[in-house]
Write a protein that holds these residues in place. Structure first.
Motif, PDB file in Angstrom:
ATOM      1  N   GLN A 103      46.641  47.490  67.575  1.00 34.73           N
ATOM      2  CA  GLN A 103      46.645  47.574  66.116  1.00 34.73           C
ATOM      3  C   GLN A 103      46.568  46.177  65.510  1.00 34.73           C
ATOM      4  O   GLN A 103      45.884  45.951  64.515  1.00 34.73           O
ATOM      5  N   SER A 104      47.276  45.230  66.091  1.00 38.40           N
ATOM      6  CA  SER A 104      47.273  43.862  65.579  1.00 38.40           C
ATOM      7  C   SER A 104      45.876  43.248  65.655  1.00 38.40           C
ATOM      8  O   SER A 104      45.412  42.622  64.692  1.00 38.40           O
ATOM      9  N   ARG A 107      44.519  49.440  58.416  1.00 39.08           N
ATOM     10  CA  ARG A 107      45.432  50.025  59.401  1.00 39.08           C
ATOM     11  C   ARG A 107      45.111  51.507  59.585  1.00 39.08           C
ATOM     12  O   ARG A 107      45.583  52.339  58.816  1.00 39.08           O
ATOM     13  N   LEU A 115      53.163  55.158  62.336  1.00 42.90           N
ATOM     14  CA  LEU A 115      53.010  54.041  63.277  1.00 42.90           C
ATOM     15  C   LEU A 115      53.434  52.718  62.653  1.00 42.90           C
ATOM     16  O   LEU A 115      53.970  51.847  63.318  1.00 42.90           O
ATOM     17  N   TRP A 116      53.179  52.565  61.372  1.00 47.09           N
ATOM     18  CA  TRP A 116      53.400  51.272  60.713  1.00 47.09           C
ATOM     19  C   TRP A 116      54.868  50.990  60.457  1.00 47.09           C
ATOM     20  O   TRP A 116      55.229  49.855  60.159  1.00 47.09           O
ATOM     21  N   SER A 117      55.719  51.979  60.573  1.00 50.82           N
ATOM     22  CA  SER A 117      57.151  51.742  60.385  1.00 50.82           C
ATOM     23  C   SER A 117      57.832  51.372  61.703  1.00 50.82           C
ATOM     24  O   SER A 117      58.989  50.967  61.705  1.00 50.82           O
ATOM     25  N   ARG A 118      57.106  51.478  62.789  1.00 49.66           N
ATOM     26  CA  ARG A 118      57.678  51.131  64.094  1.00 49.66           C
ATOM     27  C   ARG A 118      57.727  49.616  64.255  1.00 49.66           C
ATOM     28  O   ARG A 118      56.791  48.911  63.852  1.00 49.66           O
ATOM     29  N   ASP A 159      57.281  47.962  66.855  1.00 53.36           N
ATOM     30  CA  ASP A 159      56.290  47.513  67.839  1.00 53.36           C
ATOM     31  C   ASP A 159      54.856  47.876  67.451  1.00 53.36           C
ATOM     32  O   ASP A 159      53.955  47.888  68.290  1.00 53.36           O
ATOM     33  N   TRP A 160      54.603  48.139  66.163  1.00 55.12           N
ATOM     34  CA  TRP A 160      53.284  48.623  65.740  1.00 55.12           C
ATOM     35  C   TRP A 160      52.147  47.702  66.173  1.00 55.12           C
ATOM     36  O   TRP A 160      51.071  48.158  66.510  1.00 55.12           O
ATOM     37  N   ARG A 161      52.365  46.412  66.196  1.00 55.39           N
ATOM     38  CA  ARG A 161      51.291  45.468  66.536  1.00 55.39           C
ATOM     39  C   ARG A 161      50.781  45.654  67.967  1.00 55.39           C
ATOM     40  O   ARG A 161      49.611  45.389  68.250  1.00 55.39           O
ATOM     41  N   LEU A 173      50.721  48.559  69.637  1.00 53.39           N
ATOM     42  CA  LEU A 173      50.196  49.910  69.883  1.00 53.39           C
ATOM     43  C   LEU A 173      48.684  49.908  69.910  1.00 53.39           C
ATOM     44  O   LEU A 173      48.037  49.114  69.222  1.00 53.39           O
TER      45      LEU A 173
END
Length: 112
Positions: free
Chosen positions: A81-82, A91, A97-100, A102-104, A106
Motif C-alpha cells: 500500500q505504501s 488508497r 485497511l487504513w485504520s490499521r 501496519d497499513w503501509r 499490506l
C-alpha cells in the motif's frame, strides 16, 4: 497521468520501456514467449482438494496456450500500500485497511 504502460494487479506489471523508475521495487524480466495456462489434469487436482470442491479451481480450465508477444518486467514481490500510495497518491481497497497501524506494509487490493 498519461499512459505509463502499467497495469495494477496484486503486483505491479511494468511493460519494458516505461519512462519512470521505482527504486524501492525490484523487478524481474519476463521475456516474450509461450506457455500453457490452466490445468489439463482438472479431475486429478479436484480429487486432492478439501472435500473435492471443484469451485476452488474452476477458473483454471480449460488449459490453453498463451503467447506473450512483448517482454515486460514484473515486480519480484507484491506491491505494498505504501509503494502504491507513493506513486499514485490514492488508497485503494476497504477503508478498514487504513485504520490499521501496519497499513503501509499490506499488499495492494481492490485494483484492476
Amino acid at each position: 497521468m498519461k499512459n505509463m504502460n502499467m497495469i495494477w494487479v496484486p503486483v505491479l506489471w511494468c511493460l519494458s520501456g516505461a519512462v519512470w523508475s521505482m527504486p524501492d521495487i525490484a523487478f524481474v524480466p519476463i521475456p516474450a514467449g509461450e506457455f500453457v495456462m490452466g490445468n489439463s489434469r482438472f479431475d486429478e487436482v479436484v480429487f486432492d482438494l478439501p472435500a473435492g470442491d471443484a469451485s476452488l479451481i474452476e477458473g483454471e480450465r480449460p488449459a490453453h496456450r498463451v503467447r506473450i508477444t512483448r517482454g515486460f518486467e514484473l515486480s519480484r514481490t507484491e506491491i505494498t500500500q505504501s509503494q502504491r500510495f507513493n506513486l499514485m497518491k490514492t488508497r485503494p481497497g476497504p477503508a478498514a485497511l487504513w485504520s490499521r497501524p501496519d497499513w503501509r506494509a499490506l499488499p495492494v487490493v481492490s485494483v484492476s
